[in-house]
Motif scaffolding. Sequence first.
Motif, PDB file in Angstrom:
ATOM      1  N   ALA A 270       0.826  -1.207   0.039  1.00 52.64           N
ATOM      2  CA  ALA A 270       0.053  -0.041  -0.135  1.00 52.64           C
ATOM      3  C   ALA A 270       0.888   1.361   0.100  1.00 52.64           C
ATOM      4  N   LEU A 271       2.094   1.305   0.676  1.00 56.07           N
ATOM      5  CA  LEU A 271       2.832   2.493   0.491  1.00 56.07           C
ATOM      6  C   LEU A 271       3.767   2.512  -0.588  1.00 56.07           C
ATOM      7  N   VAL A 272       4.110   1.485  -1.198  1.00 58.34           N
ATOM      8  CA  VAL A 272       4.997   1.422  -2.292  1.00 58.34           C
ATOM      9  C   VAL A 272       4.453   0.278  -3.042  1.00 58.34           C
ATOM     10  N   PRO A 273       3.419   0.515  -3.904  1.00 57.33           N
ATOM     11  CA  PRO A 273       2.839  -0.461  -4.924  1.00 57.33           C
ATOM     12  C   PRO A 273       4.103  -0.807  -5.921  1.00 57.33           C
ATOM     13  N   GLY A 274       4.162  -2.271  -5.967  1.00 57.50           N
ATOM     14  CA  GLY A 274       5.129  -2.562  -7.022  1.00 57.50           C
ATOM     15  C   GLY A 274       6.307  -3.240  -5.920  1.00 57.50           C
ATOM     16  N   THR A 275       6.501  -3.113  -4.802  1.00 58.84           N
ATOM     17  CA  THR A 275       7.567  -3.463  -3.996  1.00 58.84           C
ATOM     18  C   THR A 275       7.715  -5.132  -3.975  1.00 58.84           C
ATOM     19  N   LYS A 276       8.710  -5.630  -3.654  1.00 62.04           N
ATOM     20  CA  LYS A 276       8.718  -7.022  -3.542  1.00 62.04           C
ATOM     21  C   LYS A 276       8.407  -7.429  -2.000  1.00 62.04           C
ATOM     22  N   MET A 277       8.414  -6.565  -1.094  1.00 59.91           N
ATOM     23  CA  MET A 277       8.383  -6.807   0.424  1.00 59.91           C
ATOM     24  C   MET A 277       6.695  -7.288   0.529  1.00 59.91           C
ATOM     25  N   PHE A 278       6.457  -8.363   1.013  1.00 53.76           N
ATOM     26  CA  PHE A 278       5.085  -8.736   1.373  1.00 53.76           C
ATOM     27  C   PHE A 278       4.680  -8.801   2.770  1.00 53.76           C
ATOM     28  N   TYR A 279       5.593  -8.878   3.616  1.00 54.61           N
ATOM     29  CA  TYR A 279       5.468  -9.406   4.981  1.00 54.61           C
ATOM     30  C   TYR A 279       4.741  -8.167   5.724  1.00 54.61           C
ATOM     31  N   GLU A 280       3.624  -8.294   6.469  1.00 55.92           N
ATOM     32  CA  GLU A 280       2.924  -7.340   7.192  1.00 55.92           C
ATOM     33  C   GLU A 280       3.160  -7.718   8.844  1.00 55.92           C
ATOM     34  N   VAL A 281       3.092  -6.662   9.447  1.00 57.36           N
ATOM     35  CA  VAL A 281       3.117  -6.757  10.943  1.00 57.36           C
ATOM     36  C   VAL A 281       1.738  -5.968  11.417  1.00 57.36           C
ATOM     37  N   GLU A 282       0.858  -6.838  11.983  1.00 56.28           N
ATOM     38  CA  GLU A 282      -0.364  -6.417  12.327  1.00 56.28           C
ATOM     39  C   GLU A 282      -0.772  -5.689  13.600  1.00 56.28           C
TER      40      GLU A 282
END
Length: 124
Positions: free
Chosen positions: A96-108
């Motif tokens: 959501a912050l950087v569309p197209g990034t490789k990072m996918f991990y989220e900290v809820e």
Amino acid sequence: MTRIVIIVASVLPTTVLAQSSQPPALQGDPSRGEVLYQGCMDCHSIDKDDVGPRHRGVVGRRAGSIAGYDYSKALKNSGLTWDEATLDRWLIDPSALVPGTKMFYEVEKPQDRADLIAYLKQQK
């Protein structure tokens, strides 16, 4: 006179409510953050580039700036600098912050993010 008191009394709770609607900044615990960081180590390291770039010195660093690491074009061109607020938004949802990034991990959980960021701030 009574009318003025009633008006003031009816405005005051709204003002107080508006001020309290913003959550207070969470205090991060770097020791707990170090423990949580173990979950990040599938892709990251403090001192070595891996699937993800190294994290030593990440706070204050321009995003996508470690020479030799293969960042996504989106992150390289994001113009972000990693500070507490940006890292928090990143950890909520990197795409959501950087569309197209490789990072996918989220900290809820907000406290988990605060603890991780407190730990990363110590890794200068």
